[in-house]
Design an enzyme around this catalytic site. Sequence first.
Site, PDB file in Angstrom:
ATOM      1  N   ASP A 189      -7.236  -2.166   9.709  1.00 58.42           N
ATOM      2  CA  ASP A 189      -6.889  -2.910   8.776  1.00 58.42           C
ATOM      3  C   ASP A 189      -6.254  -4.074   9.150  1.00 58.42           C
ATOM      4  OD1 ASP A 189      -6.374  -2.716   5.889  1.00 58.42           O
ATOM      5  OD2 ASP A 189      -4.397  -1.810   6.188  1.00 58.42           O
TER       6      ASP A 189
ATOM      7  N   GLN B 232      -0.807   3.153   5.555  1.00 58.55           N
ATOM      8  CA  GLN B 232      -0.841   2.660   4.256  1.00 58.55           C
ATOM      9  C   GLN B 232       0.688   2.421   3.944  1.00 58.55           C
ATOM     10  OE1 GLN B 232      -3.533   2.487   1.838  1.00 58.55           O
ATOM     11  NE2 GLN B 232      -1.827   1.070   0.843  1.00 58.55           N
TER      12      GLN B 232
ATOM     13  N   LYS C 234     -10.279   4.898  -0.692  1.00 60.21           N
ATOM     14  CA  LYS C 234     -10.777   4.566   0.795  1.00 60.21           C
ATOM     15  C   LYS C 234     -11.687   5.543   1.369  1.00 60.21           C
ATOM     16  CE  LYS C 234      -7.264   0.799   1.054  1.00 60.21           C
ATOM     17  NZ  LYS C 234      -6.001   0.601   1.327  1.00 60.21           N
TER      18      LYS C 234
END
Length: 285
Positions: free
Chosen positions: A120, A97, A53
């Site tokens: 996100d 994450q 990413k």
Amino acid sequence: MAAHILDGKALSTEIRARLAERVAALREKGIVPRIEAIVAAQDPASLAYVKMKRTWAEKAGMESGSFEVHGDTHQDQIMEQIWKLNRDPSVHGVLIQHPLPSHIDEDACLNALDPDKDVDGITSASLGRLTAGLKGFRCATPMGIMTLLDHYGIDCQGKHAVVIGRSVILGKPAALMLLEKNATVTIAHSRTRNLPDLVAMADIVVAAVGKPEFVQGSWIKHGSVVVDAGYNKVEGRNHDVGDCQYEECAAVASWITPVPGGVGPMTVASLLENTVRAAESALSS
Ligand code: NAP
């Protein structure tokens, strides 16, 4: 009939090229979009995802950084880091994450994050905004799925969508986004009875189960759209395997996402798109 491909790899490449232009325009105005990640140091898969990413973010001209959570990192240290990132105007997006190490309260971390930096789209605040139909960052994987459907002209209105899986990061938000597009949505899960019969009634199937090749071609209605969000490591296979039996489903569906090259790259594109949007709103505020 062989299904047409919903090509997430190609579309994500186009999206990233357009994002690079928006980043260049922001840079001219003195703003460099920046994404920061919080990631478990001892989880090789998480480190690899975050590295990928960050690489794509940097290729689009953004800046990125990461904070690694070790076995001896205390909850307070992560909370401090999140508050610091919340306050820092040079940081536009923060990615927490999953999974963090088991001694860390991940929900507390997510809920400490400023929803305007939740690129996100997985905090309770962002999911609440989605549920209420309010503006906010949409969860990256289902957002990628919706972008893919839209790009290929697949109109969800009035269609029966069956989402298999009800996770907070995928199944539930995917169902809500399909509903936003006026689909009639059924959410299936591990206690659902007669799943093959239910899937047989679907015009759009979204598989988010986490079980390799779980959805069989014989379940799929002729001409339906199959979106496979799964990626599973399977011993002896040289690439990730989706949640659908690809060859069988592709033989009856009208459209299908490949794995890899379908939903996965669209997740990254959505995350970057949200980060650029966050930077653009910083400019206008
Ligand atoms: P998850 O949290 O494990 O959720 C799996 C869901 O599948 C659960 O809701 C579970 O039901 C349901 N399920 C399990 N067995 C079932 C069965 N026999 N019949 C019907 N439903 C069943 O997984 P996730 O995080 O949503 O991920 C799903 C898949 O997507 C995984 O392969 C993951 O690797 C992949 N993924 C891809 C991306 C991407 O960027 N492409 C991003 C995230 C995840 P219960 O709720 O009843 O347990």
